[in-house]
Design an enzyme around this catalytic site. Structure first.
Site, short mmCIF file in Angstrom:
data_model
loop_
_atom_site.label_atom_id
_atom_site.label_comp_id
_atom_site.label_asym_id
_atom_site.label_seq_id
_atom_site.Cartn_x
_atom_site.Cartn_y
_atom_site.Cartn_z
N GLU A 93 -21.83 -5.35 26.75
CA GLU A 93 -21.53 -3.96 27.10
C GLU A 93 -20.66 -3.43 25.97
OE1 GLU A 93 -20.01 -0.96 27.33
OE2 GLU A 93 -18.54 -1.66 28.79
N GLU B 224 -20.24 3.01 19.55
CA GLU B 224 -19.23 1.95 19.39
C GLU B 224 -19.85 0.76 18.65
OE1 GLU B 224 -17.07 1.23 23.04
OE2 GLU B 224 -16.40 3.32 23.13
C1 LIG Z 1 -16.41 -2.12 25.92
S1 LIG Z 1 -15.58 -3.63 25.91
C2 LIG Z 1 -16.31 -4.44 27.29
C3 LIG Z 1 -15.54 -5.63 27.72
C4 LIG Z 1 -16.08 -6.30 28.97
N1 LIG Z 1 -17.40 -6.82 28.76
C5 LIG Z 1 -16.00 -5.39 30.16
O1 LIG Z 1 -17.05 -4.93 30.62
O2 LIG Z 1 -14.90 -5.11 30.64
C6 LIG Z 1 -16.31 -4.41 24.53
C7 LIG Z 1 -15.68 -5.73 24.18
O3 LIG Z 1 -16.45 -6.27 23.12
C8 LIG Z 1 -15.57 -6.83 22.15
N2 LIG Z 1 -16.31 -6.81 20.89
C9 LIG Z 1 -16.71 -5.70 20.21
N3 LIG Z 1 -17.36 -6.07 19.11
C10 LIG Z 1 -17.37 -7.41 19.07
C11 LIG Z 1 -17.88 -8.36 18.16
N4 LIG Z 1 -18.51 -8.00 17.06
N5 LIG Z 1 -17.75 -9.65 18.46
C12 LIG Z 1 -17.09 -10.04 19.58
N6 LIG Z 1 -16.57 -9.20 20.46
C13 LIG Z 1 -16.71 -7.90 20.22
C14 LIG Z 1 -14.36 -5.94 22.19
O4 LIG Z 1 -13.22 -6.61 21.69
C15 LIG Z 1 -14.26 -5.67 23.68
O5 LIG Z 1 -13.51 -6.65 24.31
#
Ligand SMILES: C[S@@+](CC[C@H](N)C(=O)[O-])C[C@H]1O[C@@H](n2cnc3c(N)ncnc32)[C@H](O)[C@@H]1O
EC number: 2.1.1.320
Length: 651
Positions: A451, A460
């Site tokens: 997500e 994003e």
């Molecule tokens: C929108 S949040 C969603 C978090 C969780 N899945 C939720 O629904 O509450 C996106 C998450 O993806 C992580 N994230 C974004 N890009 C990433 C990457 N390239 N590798 C690992 N994690 C990533 C961010 O740190 C964040 O914790």
């Protein structure tokens, strides 16, 4: 006294005023105010100066009441000043024009001295109102707090004065003038001043709903309901037509307050008791009752009949039309508070659980459940809600799972570890503290759950992240979401425009904002912009995109002003399970995303029946991704955010 209780509504629409038609001579104003307040009106729209006054050297302004007869708080809370209606700043008669200018300035100066919140300016007398606007613009430069509400008749009207002569001489000219055009010319001349607002006069006839809808994006502060707009019900009481009721509730929903104006046409002495909430002393003291009380009671009834604001709407009320910078979850590490807000949105996780359950059932037949263990990777696991949703889907379907939780934010990883321990998931879940784009996975996944969606879907950088993670998805593996699409629609949003303008630079007009849209007019149905599908097996994958869209505004809308584009997304999680905020298909009760807003540096005037052509680009560089946007028709705008100079998302 508020019109009634409507849970969560703290807007101005709770208050109703009454217009004072006759100049209160001598010291009558306190008595008029007292009678109106005791009849449950909240404020007066009252003339400040004797209408017979014309400026003369050394003349003392013949005001309705000395500043001493009301307290400062009474002046500021209960009086809206009504500027003399005789003023005509675009008259051919030079003396009248000059007298008008002097008087207008004197009256506004007096109103400022009284600290009134607002003054109502009389309607322009003709569509050509440049001198009127010029003088008002001068005044606006010097005003600090007070607003000026330009009075505009809502119905499409007969052309006035000299307009009429032109109309009769010109066969091509439509006999009816759209009063929105007056407002539009006036505010353009006044450079969209945020202190210039509208008071709309509503009488018995109304234009089409589409034409009315334009006003929801304009700074309408008051709907002045003329008593002649009211019908009479079977018991002799005033009531409104269904269309008027719908318009009024629309205004209430957009924080517009009502003012009742005119002579009473309904001579009803009896009143229904207790219509106005808190009106404990509402006994039959008809001696002090205001002649327009039956109209007020009807307005209160309409207000109270409205559905209460949904719980979520109450929670979000302070975010209405509040511009926020979109998150940068890739470049920045999200804070605990942000995760907490996500995690409250149970609807989002229920949709994910449904999608995961369907994918598990499709991938593992009932015969294979005891022998097959699926590898599921949650990429961007945050503090773990999608890990939980995955395990619940496995339990619900009786499928076995091995879960990898991949997260690049080391702070969220700490919470993930404690969650796994707390829930006793050690044998089921492996936590990986890494960026998914560079993780060297020990095995390949059957299902990749993520997500990484922004309000505009791809904003994003979900496409870039999932392209990086696709290496460890089996060739026939499933991505949840499987695709997402962004949407835009043109909107009138004068409040947002003014808030951006206050920064006094171009960069803020070339930035996209996350915003809970409230005082906006949606001018044409949303259209899709960019779609991304995962996994992406195309031979030349590129996440750059370009599209051109044409919006047709419904013919009966009339002309309008576009301040920018509202953006949304819809994601297909798996097969028929979707999730999104595109207004026509939005997932009910989901609150994780507000819309996005792409502003225009200069609002674009769209003449009636003219299509809007807009171009959108998603551009990718080595370190950043950005959008550029431009309007081509009805008139070209600059390319916004060229080369990502003002707004970009870091890779
Ligand atoms: C929108 S949040 C969603 C978090 C969780 N899945 C939720 O629904 O509450 C996106 C998450 O993806 C992580 N994230 C974004 N890009 C990433 C990457 N390239 N590798 C690992 N994690 C990533 C961010 O740190 C964040 O914790």
């Amino acid at each position: 006294m508020p019109l009634g209780q409507r849970a969560g509504d703290k807007s101005d629409s709770r208050y109703c005023g009454v217009e004072v038609l006759d100049f209160p001579s001598g010291e009558e104003l306190p008595a008029v105010l007292s009678q109106s307040l005791s009849s449950a009106f909240d404020f007066l729209l009252a003339p400040l100066v004797d209408p017979g006054y014309r400026p003369a050297p050394g003349a003392v302004l013949p005001v309705a009441a000395s500043d001493l007869v009301l307290s400062p708080s009474q002046w500021s809370s209960h009086i809206v000043g009504k500027i003399s209606e005789w003023i005509d700043l675009d008259s051919e008669d030079e003396q009248l024009r000059l007298d008008s200018e002097v008087t207008l300035k004197q009256e506004i100066a007096w109103a400022s001295h009284l600290s009134l919140q607002a003054c109502v300016l009389p309607p322009p007398r003709r569509s050509s109102c440049a001198n009127y606007a010029r003088v008002v613009n001068h005044i606006l430069q010097g005003l600090t707090n007070m607003q000026l509400w330009l009075r505009i008749p809502l119905e499409k009207s007969e052309p006035m004065d000299e307009d009429h002569d032109k109309a009769t001489n010109n066969n091509n000219m439509n006999d009816i003038v759209d009063s929105w055009e007056w407002w539009n010319s006036f505010r353009l001349l006044c450079e969209h001043s945020s202190q210039l607002c509208v008071a709309l006069d509503i009488s018995s006839t109304l234009p089409s709903m589409n034409s009315l809808g334009r006003w929801f994006g304009e700074p309408v502060r008051a709907a002045v309901l003329q008593t002649n707009a009211f019908l009479t019900n079977s018991r002799g009481y005033p009531c409104l037509s269904k269309r008027h009721q719908k318009l009024l509730t629309g205004f209430f929903n957009h924080s517009v307050q009502a003012i009742i104006s005119g002579r009473s046409n309904h001579n009803v002495s009896q009143i229904s008791e207790g219509v106005l909430s808190g009106d404990k002393d509402h006994t039959e003291d008809t001696a002090v009752r205001h002649a327009l009380s039956p109209y007020l009671e009807y307005i209160a009834y309409i207000y109270q009949k409205m559905d209460p604001l949904p719980e979520q709407e109450c929670f979000e009320i302070n975010y209405r039309d509040f511009l926020q910078s979109p998150l940068q979850p890739l470049m920045d590490n999200l804070e605990a508070q942000t995760y907490e807000t996500f995690e409250k949105d149970t609807v989002k996780y229920t949709q994910y659980q449904r999608a995961i359950a369907k994918a598990l059932v499709d991938r593992v037949s009932d015969d294979e459940v005891s022998t097959t263990r699926m590898v599921l990777m949650v990429v961007g696991a945050g503090r773990g809600p999608l890990v939980r949703a995955s395990l619940q889907a496995a339990e619900e379907t009786g499928r076995k799972l091995k879960v990898y939780a991949v997260e690049k934010n080391p702070n969220a990883v700490i919470t993930l570890h404690s969650l796994v321990k707390l829930e006793g998931w050690e044998s089921l879940v492996t936590i990986i503290s890494s960026d998914m784009r560079c993780w060297d996975a020990p095995e390949k996944a059957d299902i990749l759950v993520s997500e990484l969606l922004g309000s505009f879907g791809d904003n994003e950088l979900s496409p870039e992240c999932l392209d990086g993670a696709q290496r460890f998805l089996k060739p026939d593996g499933i991505s949840i979401p499987s695709s997402y699409t962004s949407f835009i629609e043109p909107i009138t949003a004068s409040k947002l425009h003014n808030d951006i303008k206050a920064h006094k630079d171009i960069a803020h007009f070339e930035t996209a904002y996350v915003v809970k849209l409230h005082r906006v007019a949606r001018l044409a149905p949303p259209q899709s912009v960019f779609t991304y599908t995962h996994p992406n097996h195309s031979p030349n994958p590129s996440n750059q995109r370009y599209t051109k869209l044409q919006f047709e505004i419904p013919e009966d809308t009339g002309s309008c002003l576009v301040h920018g584009f509202a953006g949304y997304f819809d994601a297909i999680l798996y097969k028929d399970v979707h999730l999104g905020i595109e207004p026509n298909t939005a997932t009910p009760n989901m609150f994780s995303w507000f819309p996005i807003f792409f502003p225009l540096r200069k609002p674009i005037y769209v003449p009636s029946k003219s299509p809007i052509e807009v171009h959108f680009w998603r551009c990718c560089g080595a370190t950043k991704v950005w959008y550029e946007w431009a309007v081509m028709a009805p008139s070209p705008s600059p390319i916004h955010n060229s080369n990502g100079r003002s707004y970009w998302v870091g890779l």
